[in-house]
Motif scaffolding. Structure first.
Motif, PDB file in Angstrom:
ATOM      1  N   LEU A 201       3.153 -55.079 -21.926  1.00  0.00           N
ATOM      2  CA  LEU A 201       4.583 -54.741 -21.097  1.00  0.00           C
ATOM      3  C   LEU A 201       5.618 -55.012 -22.256  1.00  0.00           C
ATOM      4  CD1 LEU A 201       5.844 -55.025 -18.499  1.00  0.00           C
ATOM      5  CD2 LEU A 201       5.556 -57.669 -18.178  1.00  0.00           C
ATOM      6  N   ASP A 203       9.015 -56.794 -24.252  1.00  0.00           N
ATOM      7  CA  ASP A 203      10.182 -56.770 -23.760  1.00  0.00           C
ATOM      8  C   ASP A 203      11.406 -56.461 -24.835  1.00  0.00           C
ATOM      9  OD1 ASP A 203      10.879 -59.142 -25.667  1.00  0.00           O
ATOM     10  OD2 ASP A 203      10.355 -60.485 -24.143  1.00  0.00           O
ATOM     11  N   ASP A 204      12.636 -56.415 -24.783  1.00  0.00           N
ATOM     12  CA  ASP A 204      13.621 -55.916 -25.633  1.00  0.00           C
ATOM     13  C   ASP A 204      14.231 -56.925 -26.385  1.00  0.00           C
ATOM     14  OD1 ASP A 204      15.289 -56.520 -23.764  1.00  0.00           O
ATOM     15  OD2 ASP A 204      16.321 -54.912 -23.582  1.00  0.00           O
ATOM     16  N   ASN A 215       8.958 -53.417 -26.044  1.00  0.00           N
ATOM     17  CA  ASN A 215       8.627 -52.405 -25.153  1.00  0.00           C
ATOM     18  C   ASN A 215       8.966 -51.125 -25.840  1.00  0.00           C
ATOM     19  OD1 ASN A 215      11.233 -52.666 -25.030  1.00  0.00           O
ATOM     20  ND2 ASN A 215      11.291 -53.657 -22.828  1.00  0.00           N
ATOM     21  N   SER A 216       9.831 -51.034 -26.689  1.00  0.00           N
ATOM     22  CA  SER A 216      10.103 -49.339 -27.089  1.00  0.00           C
ATOM     23  C   SER A 216       9.416 -48.952 -28.237  1.00  0.00           C
ATOM     24  CB  SER A 216      11.576 -49.284 -27.248  1.00  0.00           C
ATOM     25  OG  SER A 216      12.055 -50.162 -28.307  1.00  0.00           O
ATOM     26  N   VAL A 217       8.436 -50.093 -28.587  1.00  0.00           N
ATOM     27  CA  VAL A 217       7.486 -49.690 -30.030  1.00  0.00           C
ATOM     28  C   VAL A 217       6.100 -49.839 -29.646  1.00  0.00           C
ATOM     29  CG1 VAL A 217       7.227 -50.582 -32.213  1.00  0.00           C
ATOM     30  CG2 VAL A 217       9.444 -50.537 -31.468  1.00  0.00           C
ATOM     31  N   ARG A 219       4.358 -49.993 -26.699  1.00  0.00           N
ATOM     32  CA  ARG A 219       3.593 -49.310 -25.700  1.00  0.00           C
ATOM     33  C   ARG A 219       2.908 -48.077 -26.036  1.00  0.00           C
ATOM     34  NH1 ARG A 219       7.136 -50.002 -20.032  1.00  0.00           N
ATOM     35  NH2 ARG A 219       7.341 -52.313 -20.165  1.00  0.00           N
ATOM     36  N   TRP A 220       1.804 -47.744 -25.283  1.00  0.00           N
ATOM     37  CA  TRP A 220       1.178 -46.629 -25.579  1.00  0.00           C
ATOM     38  C   TRP A 220       0.615 -45.787 -24.294  1.00  0.00           C
ATOM     39  CZ3 TRP A 220      -1.537 -51.553 -26.077  1.00  0.00           C
ATOM     40  CH2 TRP A 220      -2.444 -51.722 -24.951  1.00  0.00           C
TER      41      TRP A 220
END
Lengths: 233, 238
Positions: A201, A203-204, A215-217, A219-220
């Motif tokens: 999941l 978060d930022d 989350n912007s790095v 996740r796959w």
């Protein structure tokens, strides 16, 4: 002499020999996740390192929660598998590839290939090629491999322990560098069975939030690794 | 000299017009080369996403040496422009292809189209096909076909491929409106600054979106996707 001709007769009966040279390339397809040391094994077809929908073995748990493949190596070696440990000599970085070679000339029963390693950061995520039959025809084969959740640890997504049964994920230097800190932890419990991972999941919030995963790095999307096998005689 | 003579006799013949019964029979023209049907391919594309238009689809048929991208390698400047802005003009200008085609407009979610490519001649040995298109409601996501071998396709045969999403690695995935060229952002497309977490092509991790906790994202849950994002079918037509 008698023995030799018996062996020859067996070979003839089998038609094609199963013995092969396997040159294996493993590529990390993810954007920002690392893999702990890989276990690469050619083994008999009636053996599995894991089964979807079933509880993980303690050996698989040790790999999926902390990257420790020693127990899986012991398990698979007990059935005379042809094994390569840690071909990346450490963590396999995003976009990077590792190479392993296996020769099954002396082990014609090792007809299936498994490749596993833990995903970091994750609590108990791993990439798993599960007992794929090795083609006997020489050629190059490309297999896309998905991410699984071992189901042995709650996905709280905070930096913690790699020991089986202890919460959190281990964070060696490159993983710590790309992770956040101070996450309060997602309320999650172990699922109890191996399944396709639902993804992290994250978060930022680099210094808080409920997750240390970004989350912007991190996740796959599947597939997370690509295994290219070149089979030759 | 011989050539010159031949030319002048041609001129003579022409000058004589049709009144040539008394003239020596003209030299038989060389046999025409056997008729060659140019090899032709059709590539059809289906956009499998919910809300990610695909930029005008770009297709190249090329030789075995060319590879326009690879996992773990830095994206070319031309690919960066396609993946950040959906603009394929630089790729079309720079790639030395045996045949190329471009869609005329973006391909919407659920939409499909077919592009035709014809080669000069019928020799398909060593031929590869590459297709590239941007997911336009993103910073630098693209999908495509990476140098697939089409040399063995017989006329009438086809192959179907699934396209996964890639991240060009050339722009940080802020998902901010001013960095997304598609309708969800309406912002800037190409920017030469490379500020992603690593300057390399990787698999894409998907859109996070504002709904899923990325502050400042112009995207919502509809813009998420899973792999595959497109389906491709390559048919040899002639």
């Amino acid at each position: 002499m008698k023995r030799l001709s018996a062996a020859l007769a067996l070979l003839a009966a089998a038609g094609t020999s199963q013995a092969a040279q396997l040159d294996i390339q493993i590529t990390n397809l993810t954007r920002g996740s690392y893999f702990t040391p890989f276990l690469v094994a050619a083994h008999p077809g009636d053996v599995n390192l894991f089964s979807s929908g079933s509880p993980a073995s303690a050996s698989l748990q040790a790999m999926a929660e902390g990257g420790d493949i020693s127990a899986l190596v012991a398990d698979i070696s007990a059935v005379n598998a042809s094994v390569v440990e840690n071909p990346a000599a450490g963590l396999l970085a995003p976009g990077a590839s590792a190479f392993a070679s296996i020769n099954t000339d002396g082990a014609p029963d090792n007809t299936h290939l498994s490749v596993v390693a833990m995903i970091l950061p994750s609590n108990d995520g791993f990439a798993g090629l599960n007992a794929r039959e090795i083609p006997t025809e020489p050629g190059t084969y490309i297999w896309n491999v998905n991410a699984y959740d071992a189901g042995t640890e709650g996905n709280d997504e905070v930096i913690g322990s790699g020991a089986p049964g202890e919460p959190g994920y281990p964070a060696p230097p490159p993983v710590a560098a790309s992770s956040g800190t101070g996450g309060t932890g997602i309320d999650a419990s172990a699922e109890g069975f191996v399944h396709i991972h639902r993804n992290v999941l994250g978060d930022d919030n680099p210094t808080g939030g409920n997750s240390d995963i970004v989350n912007s790095v991190h996740r796959w999307l599947n597939p997370v690794i690509r295994v290219v096998v070149t089979v030759s005689d | 000299m011989k050539q010159l003579l031949f030319l002048s006799s041609m001129l003579l013949l022409t000058a004589c017009g049709s009144n040539n019964n008394d003239n020596p029979a003209p030299v038989a023209p060389p046999a025409p080369p056997p008729e060659v049907t140019n090899a032709g391919f059709e590539v059809s594309i289906v956009n499998l996403t919910a809300a990610q238009p695909l930029s005008p689809v770009t297709v190249f048929i090329h030789n075995v040496e060319l590879q326009l991208f690879a996992i773990g390698e830095s994206a070319s400047a031309e690919l960066e422009v396609l993946a950040e802005a959906g603009d394929n003009s630089q790729l079309l200008d720079s790639v030395d292809a045996s045949a190329e085609a471009s869609g005329s407009a973006p391909l919407g979610p659920g939409a499909s189209e077919s592009l035709s490519l014809e080669l000069d001649g019928d020799d398909t040995s060593g031929l590869r096909l590459t297709l590239l298109t941007m997911l336009v409601n993103t910073n630098d996501a693209f999908t495509g076909i990476n140098a697939v071998d089409i040399s063995a396709l017989e006329v009438g045969q086809s192959m179907t491929l699934n396209g996964r999403s890639y991240d060009a690695g050339t722009e940080a995935n802020t998902e901010a409106a001013d960095s997304i060229p598609g309708p969800a952002g309406g912002g800037e497309g190409f920017n030469a600054v490379r500020d992603d977490i690593a300057d390399q092509v990787t698999g894409h991790g998907g859109a996070v979106t504002l709904d899923d906790g990325l502050s400042g994202s112009a995207l919502n849950h509809t813009h998420r996707w899973d792999n595959p994002v497109a389906q491709f079918r390559i048919t040899r037509t002639q």
